[in-house]
Design a protein around this motif. Sequence first.
Motif, short mmCIF file in Angstrom:
data_model
loop_
_atom_site.label_atom_id
_atom_site.label_comp_id
_atom_site.label_asym_id
_atom_site.label_seq_id
_atom_site.Cartn_x
_atom_site.Cartn_y
_atom_site.Cartn_z
N ALA A 27 8.21 -69.12 23.35
CA ALA A 27 8.14 -70.57 23.15
C ALA A 27 8.22 -70.95 21.67
N LEU A 28 9.19 -70.36 20.98
CA LEU A 28 9.43 -70.68 19.57
C LEU A 28 10.57 -71.67 19.46
N ASP A 29 10.54 -72.51 18.44
CA ASP A 29 11.60 -73.49 18.19
C ASP A 29 12.72 -72.79 17.42
N PRO A 30 13.92 -72.67 18.00
CA PRO A 30 15.01 -71.99 17.31
C PRO A 30 15.38 -72.63 15.96
N ALA A 31 15.17 -73.93 15.85
CA ALA A 31 15.48 -74.60 14.58
C ALA A 31 14.51 -74.20 13.47
N GLN A 32 13.31 -73.77 13.85
CA GLN A 32 12.28 -73.39 12.88
C GLN A 32 12.11 -71.87 12.76
N THR A 33 12.84 -71.11 13.57
CA THR A 33 12.66 -69.67 13.62
C THR A 33 13.97 -68.98 13.24
N PRO A 34 14.04 -68.38 12.05
CA PRO A 34 15.28 -67.71 11.66
C PRO A 34 15.50 -66.42 12.47
N LEU A 35 16.75 -66.10 12.67
CA LEU A 35 17.14 -64.87 13.35
C LEU A 35 17.63 -63.89 12.29
N TYR A 36 17.10 -62.69 12.32
CA TYR A 36 17.52 -61.64 11.40
C TYR A 36 18.37 -60.65 12.18
N ARG A 37 19.43 -60.15 11.56
CA ARG A 37 20.26 -59.15 12.23
C ARG A 37 20.65 -58.05 11.26
N THR A 38 20.71 -56.85 11.81
CA THR A 38 21.02 -55.66 11.04
C THR A 38 22.06 -54.85 11.80
N PRO A 39 23.10 -54.38 11.14
CA PRO A 39 24.09 -53.55 11.84
C PRO A 39 23.45 -52.26 12.35
#
Length: 97
Positions: A27-39
């Motif tokens: 139940a997190l707000d995607p606009a307020q929660t950054p997504l981190y990605r790593t290869p």
Amino acid sequence: MAGPVLAFAAVEELVAFVHKTLCEQDALDPAQTPLYRTPLKRGGRVCGLIFHVEGPRLLRTSAVWSADDGRVLFYDSTGTRAQEVRLSESPEVSRAA
């Protein structure tokens, strides 16, 4: 634990789906929660991506896209597999890195 089968033509479509799904789990707000990605690399070549979002109180949920297996595995904040999504069509992994 077979889940739904989806298709994504572009990496950004897959990334948006993963971000939305990870945020919905807790139940997190995607606009307020950054997504981190790593290869994710195997034998020196990129074969997928590892994603994670961080929420309040050290909450961290993650997902792994394995392009070789054509699936995305979602994990909850305790590290338990929460969901699996099979991909009938995956984006080109070289564009993901």
